[in-house]
Design an enzyme around this catalytic site. Structure first.
Site, short mmCIF file in Angstrom:
data_model
loop_
_atom_site.label_atom_id
_atom_site.label_comp_id
_atom_site.label_asym_id
_atom_site.label_seq_id
_atom_site.Cartn_x
_atom_site.Cartn_y
_atom_site.Cartn_z
N CYS A 83 1.49 -4.30 3.57
CA CYS A 83 1.37 -3.42 4.41
C CYS A 83 -0.06 -2.93 4.68
CB CYS A 83 2.23 -2.34 4.20
SG CYS A 83 2.01 -1.33 2.78
N HIS A 136 4.10 2.96 1.27
CA HIS A 136 4.11 1.98 2.52
C HIS A 136 2.92 2.95 3.39
CE1 HIS A 136 5.33 -0.96 5.64
NE2 HIS A 136 5.51 0.06 6.34
N ASN A 151 8.10 -6.22 6.30
CA ASN A 151 8.73 -6.76 5.16
C ASN A 151 8.82 -8.46 5.56
OD1 ASN A 151 11.33 -7.09 6.59
ND2 ASN A 151 11.77 -5.00 5.84
#
Length: 178
Positions: A83, A136, A151
């Site tokens: 991320c 995240h 993901n």
């Protein structure tokens, strides 16, 4: 080493023809070379924060279905990111240098505590496992939504911050665009 000096001279001496001797080698800059290099270097710096945000969001959306998510990976040539390396990659294209890591990115720029104060292009940081720990990061695109590399199953997606999994997981936003 010479490239650094050459780049600095090109920025400083727009429209001037000159011969410069750097570290024993001679480099000739013509007016058109200097002007072209300066225009390219200035393109991202002359954009407003809103224009940079639009470009980042557009680039992120263009990568839907093309990026592979791998935790702890930063491979721009193969479009393999986690991320935070995904956000790092996109912001770098607009001249914004981000650190790698969701927590590290949350410490850059201006902190935004309230969701209603977010602007498109702000980084948004969420808890994933521990409710008080950033795990995240994504890019706020407006209207309560953000785009992020999620993901291995989903890759780049647009999610609603107030619905489903992400509801109540927002910790902080970060404004890094100027």
């Amino acid at each position: 080493m010479e490239k650094t000096y050459t780049k600095n001279w090109k920025k400083a001496l727009v429209g001037v023809s000159l011969v410069v001797t750097l570290m024993g080698s001679t480099t000739l800059f013509t007016t058109s070379t200097v002007q072209a290099a300066t225009a390219t270097a200035a393109a991202s710096t002359n954009k407003t924060a809103s224009q940079k945000a639009d470009a980042i969001i557009k680039d992120a959306q263009s990568l839907i279905g093309k990026v592979q998510y791998v935790y702890g990976k930063n491979d721009p040539k193969k479009l393999i990111f986690d991320c935070s390396s995904f956000t790092k990659y996109l912001y770098a294209k607009q001249g914004v240098n981000l650190k790698w890591g969701a927590t590290s990115q949350s410490k850059q720029g201006q902190s935004i505590k309230n969701v209603k104060d977010l602007k498109k292009g702000d980084l948004v940081h969420f808890s994933v496992k521990d409710p008080k720990k950033i795990g995240h990061v994504g890019i706020y695109i407006g209207n309560g939504k953000f785009i992020h590399n999620l993901n291995p199953k989903n890759d780049v997606v647009i999610s609603d911050m107030s619905k489903g999994y992400w509801a109540g997981k927002f910790i902080v936003g970060t404004r890094v665009l100027k």
